[in-house]
Scaffold this active site. Structure first.
Site, PDB file in Angstrom:
ATOM      1  N   SER A 240     -29.209  67.958  44.450  1.00 23.26           N
ATOM      2  CA  SER A 240     -29.472  68.020  45.882  1.00 23.26           C
ATOM      3  C   SER A 240     -30.943  67.710  46.153  1.00 23.26           C
ATOM      4  CB  SER A 240     -29.053  69.394  46.415  1.00 23.26           C
ATOM      5  OG  SER A 240     -29.074  69.426  47.829  1.00 23.26           O
ATOM      6  N   ASP A 332     -19.048  64.513  49.903  1.00 22.36           N
ATOM      7  CA  ASP A 332     -20.200  65.404  50.071  1.00 22.36           C
ATOM      8  C   ASP A 332     -20.473  65.592  51.561  1.00 22.36           C
ATOM      9  OD1 ASP A 332     -22.722  66.649  50.101  1.00 22.36           O
ATOM     10  OD2 ASP A 332     -23.401  65.580  48.311  1.00 22.36           O
ATOM     11  N   HIS A 367     -20.334  68.392  47.233  1.00 18.80           N
ATOM     12  CA  HIS A 367     -21.754  68.439  46.906  1.00 18.80           C
ATOM     13  C   HIS A 367     -22.039  69.191  45.612  1.00 18.80           C
ATOM     14  CE1 HIS A 367     -26.017  68.234  47.958  1.00 18.80           C
ATOM     15  NE2 HIS A 367     -26.131  69.536  47.728  1.00 18.80           N
TER      16      HIS A 367
END
Length: 427
Positions: A240, A332, A367
């Site tokens: 991330s 995501d 994600h």
């Protein structure tokens, strides 16, 4: 069962294993053709219970082998050797917004396995099992050492593989939730890498508002100078927001020269100058792009969209000089990983360094691409590191494809690290 028949038994082999290893669950001494439910339960460190279960029919020998036999119902269907782990969900009545994360890597995940007569969906706690077993799943292999780091203003944990070394090193960067997350580094050390899990958003030893290149350079130098680390064989792994940091450091830092990068669910979009607080201030300018689903859960993926053309607002990946592995979830909902990967590829093609880029893109994947067999959550509670406010965030993904992606992504990660840190290529 009559007194003349052997009692049913359930085995787990191996009963003690790494969290990324396969295991075999076998039930024997059942009557042939018996409908049974195999149930797995974990009591988390947060005092929550997670469960998964499959419905099976014993074969003509009175056996069920989860690695070979198909579940015909429950929390997963079909032949799924590790379905009793990756399909886990909080038990009914649990607190909302849970996410499964291991905090104390010195202790294993303890998995309680039970087999019940008939095909059950609930009431496991109040029903007597035909047989039970326990398995331990470890992030930290025997001999791995854990060292708390607070020197030079750094806040982190260093994990050392067993043996004298030297070993390749790895700087492990998590995302925007902050805190010190250790389990991935412990697992990487179990595979032969000196791994430094770095807290850079909520460090106790530094002013977060002014964390900049020098903080990451100090962490990288600490790895380089460690006597058990091969100084010229250090990688960075970012998840991330950690991806943005890793890419930025690889391109713009005169100190950080990684041998390779693994970028999970991330983006290259960030101001190329300034501290972390400057980066988050830039992101907040797009707060109007925040979306909410039907349950008022936050969807942040549009905060960085559209991908800017302004070169001052994204890392110039055309200057990257080391191999890069991008792991992308196509569902995501937290970060525009797919659009970012496409733009990065185009930038590197124009610059002539696209031969360094490998992209693994996974449909139906969200994600949170974690180590294999980790339970998938589509959304969970999230503490924003900067404001310390709690929200419920949509991560995305569907359980089956997401879980398959986690297995494949981890194998690709290990193979990529082995090739570029242990292999002869790019020496």
């Amino acid at each position: 069962m009559s007194g003349k028949e052997p009692c049913p038994v359930i085995f787990v082999r191996p009963c003690r294993s790494s969290v990324d290893d396969n295991c075999v669950v076998l039930v024997q001494h059942l009557p042939p053709g018996l409908a049974v439910t195999i149930h797995a339960l974990i009591h988390s460190e947060d005092d929550d219970f997670w469960e998964a279960f499959g419905h099976y029919i014993s074969d003509d020998r009175g056996s069920v082998n989860v690695a070979k036999d198909a579940s015909i119902g429950g929390s997963y269907d079909g032949v799924e050797p590790m379905g009793l782990l990756w399909s886990m969900k909080p038990i009914p009545g649990s607190r909302p917004g849970l996410r499964f994360r291991k905090k104390d890597v010195h202790t294993p995940l303890v998995v309680h396995l039970s087999v019940y007569r008939d095909h059950m969906h609930e009431g496991f706690k109040d029903t007597k099992a035909l047989a039970c077993a326990v398995a331990e799943r470890w992030y930290m292999a025997p001999g791995v050492q854990k060292v708390c780091i607070t020197e030079n203003g750094i806040s982190g944990t260093l994990f050392l593989p067993p043996g004298p070394g030297p070993f390749p090193g790895l700087l492990d960067l998590w995302g925007g939730g902050g805190g010190l997350v250790e389990y991935r580094s412990a697992l990487l050390a179990s595979h032969g890498y000196v791994s430094l899990a770095l807290d850079y958003l909520t460090p106790k030893t530094s002013d977060t508002q002014h964390v900049g290149n020098d903080y990451f350079e100090a962490a990288y130098s600490l790895l380089q100078e460690h006597p058990q680390v091969c100084a010229n064989r250090i990688a960075m792994l970012g998840l991330s927001f950690g991806t943005s940091v890793a890419l930025g450091m690889a391109v713009y830092s005169p100190v950080i020269k990684p041998k390779c990068l693994v970028c999970v669910s991330g983006s290259h979009v960030m101001p190329v100058n300034g501290s972390l607080s400057d980066v988050f201030a830039e992101i907040k300018k797009n707060v109007r792009n925040t979306r909410y689903d039907e349950e008022n859960r936050v969807i942040w993926r549009d905060l960085l969209l559209p991908i800017p053309d302004d070169p001052s607002k994204k890392v110039d990946v055309g200057r990257i000089q080391c191999p890069v592995l991008l792991l992308v979830g196509e569902d995501d909902q937290n970060w525009p990983a797919l659009e970012s990967a496409e733009d990065m590829k185009q930038m590197m093609e124009r610059a002539g360094n696209s031969h360094l880029l490998t992209v693994a893109s996974y449909p139906g994947t969200g994600h949170l691409i974690e180590p294999p067999y980790s339970p998938h959550v589509r959304s969970s509670n999230f503490m924003v590191a900067q404001s310390r406010t709690k929200v419920v965030v949509v991560w995305g993904g569907q359980t089956v494809p997401h879980s398959k992606a986690q297995e494949d992504a981890w194998q690709k990660t290990l193979a990529f690290l082995e090739e570029h840190l242990y292999g002869t290529t790019y020496r």
